[in-house]
Write a protein that holds these residues in place. Structure first.
Motif, PDB file in Angstrom:
ATOM      1  N   TYR A  69      -0.589  -3.073  -6.900  1.00 38.57           N
ATOM      2  CA  TYR A  69      -0.533  -4.393  -6.264  1.00 38.57           C
ATOM      3  C   TYR A  69      -1.919  -4.978  -5.983  1.00 38.57           C
ATOM      4  CZ  TYR A  69       4.109  -2.471  -5.372  1.00 38.57           C
ATOM      5  OH  TYR A  69       5.336  -1.894  -5.518  1.00 38.57           O
ATOM      6  N   LYS A  70      -2.966  -4.233  -6.270  1.00 42.39           N
ATOM      7  CA  LYS A  70      -4.300  -4.653  -5.838  1.00 42.39           C
ATOM      8  C   LYS A  70      -4.758  -5.958  -6.474  1.00 42.39           C
ATOM      9  CE  LYS A  70      -6.172  -0.249  -4.276  1.00 42.39           C
ATOM     10  NZ  LYS A  70      -7.213   0.790  -4.421  1.00 42.39           N
ATOM     11  N   GLN A  71      -4.316  -6.241  -7.704  1.00 42.10           N
ATOM     12  CA  GLN A  71      -4.737  -7.469  -8.384  1.00 42.10           C
ATOM     13  C   GLN A  71      -3.735  -8.607  -8.210  1.00 42.10           C
ATOM     14  OE1 GLN A  71      -7.829  -7.457  -9.595  1.00 42.10           O
ATOM     15  NE2 GLN A  71      -7.869  -5.310  -8.901  1.00 42.10           N
ATOM     16  N   PRO A 118       0.639  -3.785   1.041  1.00 42.86           N
ATOM     17  CA  PRO A 118       0.760  -3.413  -0.376  1.00 42.86           C
ATOM     18  C   PRO A 118      -0.603  -3.272  -1.058  1.00 42.86           C
ATOM     19  CG  PRO A 118       1.394  -5.701  -0.052  1.00 42.86           C
ATOM     20  CD  PRO A 118       1.211  -5.121   1.314  1.00 42.86           C
ATOM     21  N   GLY A 119      -1.634  -3.876  -0.477  1.00 42.95           N
ATOM     22  CA  GLY A 119      -2.961  -3.803  -1.076  1.00 42.95           C
ATOM     23  C   GLY A 119      -3.549  -2.403  -1.091  1.00 42.95           C
ATOM     24  N   ARG A 120      -2.920  -1.480  -0.379  1.00 50.05           N
ATOM     25  CA  ARG A 120      -3.399  -0.093  -0.380  1.00 50.05           C
ATOM     26  C   ARG A 120      -2.978   0.659  -1.642  1.00 50.05           C
ATOM     27  NH1 ARG A 120      -0.791   2.093   4.925  1.00 50.05           N
ATOM     28  NH2 ARG A 120      -1.553   4.059   4.064  1.00 50.05           N
ATOM     29  N   GLN A 173      -4.791 -11.711   1.028  1.00 50.32           N
ATOM     30  CA  GLN A 173      -4.293 -11.708  -0.353  1.00 50.32           C
ATOM     31  C   GLN A 173      -2.789 -11.435  -0.458  1.00 50.32           C
ATOM     32  OE1 GLN A 173      -6.583  -9.130  -2.890  1.00 50.32           O
ATOM     33  NE2 GLN A 173      -5.010  -9.013  -4.470  1.00 50.32           N
ATOM     34  N   HIS A 174      -2.270 -10.538   0.366  1.00 44.22           N
ATOM     35  CA  HIS A 174      -0.876 -10.112   0.209  1.00 44.22           C
ATOM     36  C   HIS A 174      -0.002 -10.586   1.367  1.00 44.22           C
ATOM     37  CE1 HIS A 174      -3.222  -7.075  -2.165  1.00 44.22           C
ATOM     38  NE2 HIS A 174      -2.296  -7.376  -3.059  1.00 44.22           N
ATOM     39  N   ARG A 175      -0.133  -9.924   2.519  1.00 46.57           N
ATOM     40  CA  ARG A 175       0.749 -10.207   3.643  1.00 46.57           C
ATOM     41  C   ARG A 175       0.573 -11.613   4.198  1.00 46.57           C
ATOM     42  NH1 ARG A 175      -1.384  -5.067   6.805  1.00 46.57           N
ATOM     43  NH2 ARG A 175      -3.252  -5.856   5.759  1.00 46.57           N
ATOM     44  N   SER A 176      -0.663 -12.056   4.321  1.00 47.61           N
ATOM     45  CA  SER A 176      -0.901 -13.395   4.867  1.00 47.61           C
ATOM     46  C   SER A 176      -0.418 -14.479   3.915  1.00 47.61           C
ATOM     47  CB  SER A 176      -2.384 -13.585   5.175  1.00 47.61           C
ATOM     48  OG  SER A 176      -3.164 -13.461   4.000  1.00 47.61           O
ATOM     49  N   VAL A 177      -0.613 -14.264   2.615  1.00 49.59           N
ATOM     50  CA  VAL A 177      -0.165 -15.244   1.619  1.00 49.59           C
ATOM     51  C   VAL A 177       1.359 -15.341   1.622  1.00 49.59           C
ATOM     52  CG1 VAL A 177      -0.017 -15.705  -0.860  1.00 49.59           C
ATOM     53  CG2 VAL A 177      -2.206 -15.043   0.163  1.00 49.59           C
ATOM     54  N   VAL A 221       4.910  -7.964  -5.382  1.00 46.47           N
ATOM     55  CA  VAL A 221       4.473  -7.884  -3.985  1.00 46.47           C
ATOM     56  C   VAL A 221       5.597  -8.356  -3.057  1.00 46.47           C
ATOM     57  CG1 VAL A 221       2.820  -8.758  -2.285  1.00 46.47           C
ATOM     58  CG2 VAL A 221       2.050  -8.157  -4.580  1.00 46.47           C
ATOM     59  N   ILE A 222       6.275  -9.433  -3.460  1.00 51.32           N
ATOM     60  CA  ILE A 222       7.396  -9.941  -2.661  1.00 51.32           C
ATOM     61  C   ILE A 222       8.449  -8.857  -2.492  1.00 51.32           C
ATOM     62  CG2 ILE A 222       9.324 -11.584  -2.649  1.00 51.32           C
ATOM     63  CD1 ILE A 222       7.414 -13.583  -4.040  1.00 51.32           C
ATOM     64  N   ARG A 223       8.783  -8.168  -3.588  1.00 47.16           N
ATOM     65  CA  ARG A 223       9.801  -7.110  -3.522  1.00 47.16           C
ATOM     66  C   ARG A 223       9.322  -5.953  -2.637  1.00 47.16           C
ATOM     67  NH1 ARG A 223      14.084  -7.960  -6.385  1.00 47.16           N
ATOM     68  NH2 ARG A 223      14.058  -9.345  -8.194  1.00 47.16           N
ATOM     69  N   PHE A 224       8.059  -5.587  -2.763  1.00 48.32           N
ATOM     70  CA  PHE A 224       7.503  -4.512  -1.937  1.00 48.32           C
ATOM     71  C   PHE A 224       7.666  -4.851  -0.453  1.00 48.32           C
ATOM     72  CE2 PHE A 224       4.162  -2.740   0.665  1.00 48.32           C
ATOM     73  CZ  PHE A 224       4.045  -1.426   0.250  1.00 48.32           C
TER      74      PHE A 224
END
Length: 514
Positions: free
Chosen positions: A422-424, A416-418, A478-482, A432-435
Motif C-alpha cells: 500500500y505504500k505507493q 496501511p502505509g506500514r 496519504q492513506h487514512r487522512s485522504v 487501501v479502501i478495502r484495507f
C-alpha cells in the motif's frame, strides 16, 4: 418485568444472575437478555399483543421443526404475552454491512459474501417453511390480498403524495391502484411464506460450527403470511438506505433465483424479472408511504433522510420499465421531477486520472417545519472545505480568515502505509479502501465525525454562515487522512446538497462537489 423473570425462573430453576434491557427495534415489544451464573444467556420478550406473540411463537416452533435458522422458543407464559427464546448475539446483518452502506454502496468482498449467503437462505424459509404451516395463525391476516395492497397504496397517496402537494386525478389514480392490486395478487404466483419485513436488521449473524464463518438467522417474522416470494426479494434488495450498486443487486437476484430452483419450479428468468419489477414498484410506494407518515407527520428526521434514496430507486425503476398504469406512471414521473428530489451531478478527478460522476439525491424534502432543515439546505451560501494533510508539514491554513472548523487526528487508526503493497497508493485507491474498511477502525472513527459534522453544518446553514473547514491529518497525509477527508466531503455533499471543496494537499489533488 417481574412476570418475565418468574417465567425465566420457572424454566431454568433459578433467577437470572444479570438482566440487560436491549435497545428497542421500532416496535412496542421489549427485549431483555437474561444471563445465568454459568454465563449462558437467553432473550426474554414482553409484547402487548397476544395475537402477535402467538403468531411469532407458532411460526418459530414450526420453523424449528423444519430445521430452519430461527431462534428457538424455550418457554411461553399462559397468556402468551411473554416468552423466552435462544440468544443469537448482538450482531445483525445490518451492523455487519454498515461500512458499505455508509460508504455510499461500496461494499467489500466480505460484505457482499454475507449478503449472498443471506439471500441464498431466503427461499428455504419461504418455500420449505410454508410446508405444513397453518396460515390461520398468522397476524394480522393470513394472506397477501387485494385489500392489503390497496391499504398500502392509499397509505402512499395520503401520507406521502398529498404531502408533496403534487396535483393528480383522484379517480384515475384509484383505478390504477385497483388494477395494480389485481396484478399483484393474480393466480399463478407461488404461494409461499411471505416474510413481509425481510430486511438486514432482521437477520442475526451467529457463529457457525465451521471456522471463521457466520450463519444467518431470521428474526421478527411475526407479520408473515401466505403470499408470492417476489415481495421479500424486492423488500430486501430495494431497501432505500442500503444503496446496493446495480452490479451487486443483479448478482443477488441471480443468487436468489438459482437458490429458488432447489425448492420449487421457477418461471423463466424473463417472467421472473418482469414480476419482480412490479413488486419493486409496490414496495417502493409502500416504503414512501411509511416514510411520509413517520417523517412528515411524526417529524422523525431519520425517515425524512431516507426519502431521497427511495425516490432515486423509484427513478431508476421508471427508467427501466413501462408501467401499464397510465395515470400512476405520469404522477410518479412528475414526482421524481420535483425540484426537491432532483439529482446533483458532480465531476471529479481521481488520483488515477479517471473522471468520476457522482449523483447526489440528498436534497430538501417537500415540507418545511420545525424539524426540517432551513430553506438554505438545497442552495445555501455555505461552502465547506475539507483537507487531508501530513502532520509533518503542518495543519492547513484557513484562507477564509474565519479561523473556524475542526482538525481530526487519524493516527489512532490502523495505518496501511506500514505495509509494502500500500505504500505507493493513497486513500482514494480501492486496495487501501478495502484495507481500511475491512479493518473497521476508520469506520468507527468516522461515525463520530459524521455526527459532529452534521450538527455543525446544519447550524451553519441555518445561521447563514458562508465558510466551514474540516481537516484530517495523519503521519504522511496519504492513506487514512485522504480516505477520511474524501468520505466526509461526499457525506456532507450527499446529505445537504451544498458546495464542498476537497483538497488532498500532499497529493496536489483538488476537487469541487457543486
Amino acid at each position: 418485568m417481574e412476570k418475565l423473570i418468574a417465567l425465566y425462573k420457572e424454566w431454568s430453576g433459578d433467577v437470572p444472575a444479570t438482566t440487560e434491557k436491549l435497545p428497542g427495534a421500532g416496535s412496542n415489544r421489549e427485549y431483555y437478555r437474561f444471563r445465568a451464573a454459568d454465563g449462558t444467556s437467553v432473550i426474554g420478550c414482553i409484547g402487548t399483543s397476544r395475537d402477535e406473540n402467538h403468531a411469532f411463537v407458532y411460526l418459530a416452533r414450526h420453523f424449528t421443526r423444519r430445521k430452519l435458522p430461527v431462534p428457538r422458543v424455550l418457554a411461553v407464559s399462559s397468556d402468551e404475552l411473554r416468552y423466552l427464546q435462544t440468544d443469537l448475539g448482538n450482531v445483525s446483518l445490518f451492523d455487519a454491512i454498515r461500512g458499505g452502506r455508509e460508504a455510499g454502496g461500496r461494499y467489500t468482498l466480505a460484505e457482499q459474501q454475507l449478503l449472498k449467503q443471506t439471500i441464498r437462505e431466503l427461499p428455504d424459509i419461504q418455500i420449505r417453511g410454508a410446508r405444513g404451516l397453518d396460515f390461520s395463525n398468522c397476524y394480522p391476516q393470513p394472506a397477501f390480498d387485494q385489500d392489503s395492497v390497496l391499504f398500502d397504496l392509499n397509505y402512499f397517496k395520503y401520507c406521502f403524495l398529498k404531502a408533496t402537494e403534487l396535483d393528480f386525478h383522484e379517480l384515475k389514480l384509484e383505478a390504477d391502484f385497483r388494477l395494480m392490486a389485481k396484478d399483484l395478487t393474480q393466480a399463478g404466483d407461488e404461494q409461499c411464506f411471505l416474510y413481509r419485513d425481510f430486511q438486514a436488521r432482521n437477520v442475526m449473524l451467529s457463529q457457525s460450527p465451521s471456522p471463521n464463518t457466520q450463519q444467518p438467522f431470521f428474526i421478527d417474522f411475526q407479520g408473515g403470511r401466505r403470499g408470492p416470494y417476489y415481495y421479500d426479494l424486492a423488500s430486501f434488495l430495494w431497501q432505500a438506505s442500503a444503496r446496493y450498486p446495480h452490479k451487486l443487486r443483479r448478482e443477488l437476484v441471480y443468487e436468489y433465483y438459482n437458490a429458488l430452483k432447489q425448492f420449487t419450479e421457477v418461471p423463466s428468468s424473463h417472467h421472473f424479472v418482469a414480476r419482480l419489477r412490479l413488486f419493486v414498484l409496490f414496495r417502493l410506494l409502500q416504503v414512501l408511504g411509511a416514510y411520509g407518515f413517520r417523517g412528515y407527520f411524526e417529524r422523525k428526521q431519520h425517515f425524512i433522510d431516507s426519502i431521497p434514496p427511495a425516490i432515486q430507486n423509484l427513478r431508476e425503476l421508471l427508467a427501466s420499465v413501462q408501467l401499464p398504469y397510465p395515470h400512476l406512471a405520469e404522477v410518479l414521473q412528475r414526482l421524481c421531477a420535483l425540484p426537491q428530489f432532483q439529482l446533483v451531478e458532480t465531476t471529479a478527478s481521481r488520483a488515477d486520472g479517471y473522471k468520476t460522476t457522482e449523483r447526489n439525491p440528498y436534497k430538501a424534502h417537500p415540507l418545511d417545519g420545525p424539524a426540517t432543515f432551513s430553506k438554505y439546505d438545497a442552495q445555501g451560501p455555505l461552502v465547506v472545505k475539507v483537507y487531508s494533510f501530513s502532520y509533518r508539514k503542518g495543519i492547513p491554513d484557513d484562507e477564509s480568515g474565519n479561523g473556524g472548523g475542526y482538525v481530526f487526528d487519524c493516527r489512532s487508526t490502523h495505518n496501511p502505509g506500514r505495509y509494502e503493497p500500500y505504500k505507493q497508493l493513497t486513500g482514494l485507491d480501492e486496495p487501501v479502501i478495502r484495507f481500511l474498511e475491512d479493518d473497521g477502525e476508520i469506520l468507527t472513527f468516522l461515525d463520530s465525525v459524521y455526527r459532529l459534522a452534521d450538527a455543525h453544518v446544519r447550524r451553519y446553514i441555518q445561521r447563514g454562515f458562508t465558510s466551514l473547514m474540516f481537516c484530517f491529518g495523519c503521519t504522511g497525509g496519504q492513506h487514512r487522512s485522504v480516505y477520511s477527508a474524501q468520505h466526509l466531503a461526499e457525506h456532507i455533499h450527499r446529505k445537504f446538497g451544498i458546495e464542498v471543496r476537497i483538497v488532498h494537499r500532499e497529493q496536489g489533488i483538488t476537487q469541487t462537489l457543486r
